[in-house]
Design an enzyme around this catalytic site. Sequence first.
Site, PDB file in Angstrom:
ATOM      1  N   TYR A 109       1.032  -0.809   0.121  1.00 44.61           N
ATOM      2  CA  TYR A 109      -0.089   0.060   0.057  1.00 44.61           C
ATOM      3  C   TYR A 109       0.839   1.636  -0.196  1.00 44.61           C
ATOM      4  O   TYR A 109       2.039   1.243   0.635  1.00 44.61           O
ATOM      5  CB  TYR A 109      -1.288   0.086   1.336  1.00 44.61           C
ATOM      6  N   GLU A 197      -3.338   6.878  -4.710  1.00 44.94           N
ATOM      7  CA  GLU A 197      -3.126   6.267  -3.696  1.00 44.94           C
ATOM      8  C   GLU A 197      -2.639   5.119  -4.783  1.00 44.94           C
ATOM      9  O   GLU A 197      -3.615   4.850  -5.495  1.00 44.94           O
ATOM     10  CB  GLU A 197      -4.872   5.784  -3.060  1.00 44.94           C
TER      11      GLU A 197
END
Length: 397
Positions: A109, A197
């Site tokens: 992530y 992101e």
Amino acid sequence: MDIHEYQAKDLLKRFGVAVPRGGIAYSPEQAVYRASELSGEAWVVKAQIHSGARGKAGGVKLCRSEQEIADAAQWMLGRRLVTHQTGLQGKLVNRLYIEEATDIDQEIYLGFVMDRKLERVVVVASAQGGMEIEEISEEQPDSIIRSVVDPAVGMQAFQAREIAFSLGLEPKVIAQAAKTIMGCYKMMSDLDASMVEINPLVVTGSGEIVALDAKVSFDPNALFRHPDISELRDKSQEDTRETYAADRGLNYIGLDGKIGCIVNGAGLAMATLDMIKMAGGEPANFLDVGGGASPERVLKSFKAVLNDKNVEAILVNIFAGINRCDWIAEGVVLAVKELNLDMPLVVRMSGTNVEEGRKVLAESGLNIETAASLAEAAEKVVSAWKATGQPKLAEAS
Ligand code: GDP
Ligand code: MN
């Protein structure tokens, strides 16, 4: 302003971030053709909507044949995908991104957000990629790495390498991971993005670092500096209720409940939403009519609230400072008459010209309930809504 995954990847590529090859398709035939252009043995069909968590909703499908691609495309196109980020109405899939499949060794992530308190960009990373960041912070809070960027110097190479090392990456991929982190940050600051992101950022079987997914949002106040980014706006992904209100200069946010709200002041509007919930109802919207609202503006607000077909009762809550209660009341009367309003309506007003305002409501002869306090108003609108019998219907369906 949000953009689609394929658009975000196109931008990232320009900043040196590796992404899988892919192409856009608007029909199953086109999807199959795109895959043939890419060649290979496996492809991923990805619904392009402004939301994450598409995978769980069926919006990301790994395919191994032309038939599978056509079937996946057929299923996705024209469908409203509902994820935990879209709200109940979901988001319409009208384009697909067809990518070469990636051989995944590890999922990471990687997020870049504005920390408003620190007034800095903060990099958030975790070796537990693939999951949503909310899940990671709940299940593996210790795996989350945070790194604050000093805006005076920007993301430094040593800082990017430090993040890569903290993720426990193999030495041979550190350089490419650092380059990826630097590229994301540069894109964010050069293009005035408010969020970037990459989830997941993957290490492939052959040791490459590739952005498999990408979500980027832009600061609307800076879009005038980036006309090419403004053009990426896709109105079909925006809440139609919000587009309607924004086009009429209203400060409106759509919610999922049944009780429409017309309030002045953002803080009071938020408090009103809370009070409705505490009284056992669910608000349908946030709406701040602003200061000095004319009767016409109040009418416009009613139209925006009623543009949401789920609305079954309305609460007007005005604490008039620079507003005038008599103008608001005139607007309420105008709206009830012009729109043939046929649902519970509760009005709570206080402040400037409140007596005149009450008089306008009383003399209208219309069926408008009034309340003295916010708590009483919320109680009244929720019980009047319940008395219509609608809640039972809602529960049964
Ligand atoms: P999201 O659900 O909207 O976040 O969509 P993603 O693009 O992140 O895809 C969801 C998941 O599908 C990823 O976390 C991967 O595990 C998987 N996935 C996506 N692309 C590929 C691929 O090319 N190969 C493989 N094996 N899995 C993929
Ligand atoms: Mn994702």
